[in-house]
Design an enzyme around this catalytic site. Sequence first.
Site: not given
Ligand code: ATP
Ligand code: MG
Length: 435
Positions: A213, A215, A221-222, A358, A361, A409
Amino acid sequence: MTALNRDFSTIKVDDGIVTVKGWIQDTRNLGGISFVQLRDRFGVLQITMPKKKIEENLFKTLTTLPRETVVAITGEVKESNQTANGLEIIPSAVEIYSEAATPLPMGVIDKVGVEMDTRLNNRFMDLRKPETRAIFELKSLMVRLIVECMEENGFTQVYTPKIVGSGAEGGATLFQIEYFGRPAYLAQSPQLYKQMLMSTGLDRVFELGPAFRAEKSNTNRHVTEFISFDGEFCWIKDQVEVMRMIETVIDYVLRGLAERGKKQLEILGKEIKIQERPYPILTYEQCLKIVNDAGLGLKDGDDLGTEGEKIVGEYMAKEGKDLYFISEYPEIAKPFYIMEKDGTPYSYSFDLDYKGQEISSGGQREHRFDKLVARIAKLGLNPDDFTFYTDAFKYGMPPHGGWGIGVDRLITKMLDLPNIREGILFPRDMSRLLP
Ligand code: ATP
Ligand code: MG
């Protein structure tokens, strides 16, 4: 005969002459007697050198080698009441494999706190600390436990492509790469592929693999590359079944770590708290009320956000719950593959939160072709870009649901690490691409 590469914890007082291999962690020279602390993966052994009893050159070599030099030392095991394991070794020979340069980029045993950036820049040194290594030994055990539990529940482990032609989780975090003259992307999640498998008869699958991602924010946490544990299965009645399945895995992992990770948990000074099942389910609307009662002022449809998640975490902590689901998010805030809750603005989606953050999901997926295509269009995407995926829904697709959990996470929250980067060997983020 001496065994090859003896694990220090197996050395006994009546072993006689042994050869031990490791890193020189520390040297103390008291004039008439000197000590070397030799470290391997499992612990530390004391090499004791009464000056008069040791050959002069050997004494000189052993007392002047720089810290972290890698050696093999041969000597006699003796009982000692001065050392933690009750042993010491009186050396008779040393072989130097690799002399360490000075000064070290960071200390291994120094008690002074080292900045996380320094530690990550010198991860090979940082990992020489037992407490850093323990995190990754526990993470390895965590993955093993996940695989065990999924197999017990009839899931097949799969591998889906990480170079893909389109995203699943929104354009903003897609990494574009060049693929023989046309654009391609690094997979944000295995979502579309694991769903396509649901139409095949491989009706329970899981995957452990990297997700990427882009980010653009710098949070604790990202990261831009993480390990995702995804599951997807057919014939579900509702999304609650999916929640109960994740809960089964998390519970198995917590119990397994507490039992089989005792040694590492002790090194870290941590305990794993096991929460009785079922884990509570709060609706998004209930959470909205909790956060607004705490003064956040969110409107229906708003993202709970970091602050909201934290407030719900504090609220649940008072009830003694670290793990809880938040379900039925507004459909507009969720990806196209999520099933809408007909006649409401909500959806059959959920997050699993752990201590106010979180970690997963999931939800029930839209398995009906027409509704899926309509939902893709509704969220502003072009259904033509997704025919490779929607085709799998055209010719018979069972109802199904699943989840994605960030493994990094999960370990971070489980061990209360202050930053996700502590739980990743070589983390990647906006500014970090090396080492
Ligand atoms: P957040 O809102 O916390 O950025 P997200 O809703 O974008 O997360 P999802 O697409 O739901 O993330 O991805 C499923 C799971 O993958 C998340 O619950 C999280 O545990 C993990 N995850 C997502 N993005 C990241 C990231 N950039 N770094 C680490 N873990 C991640
Ligand atoms: Mg999510």
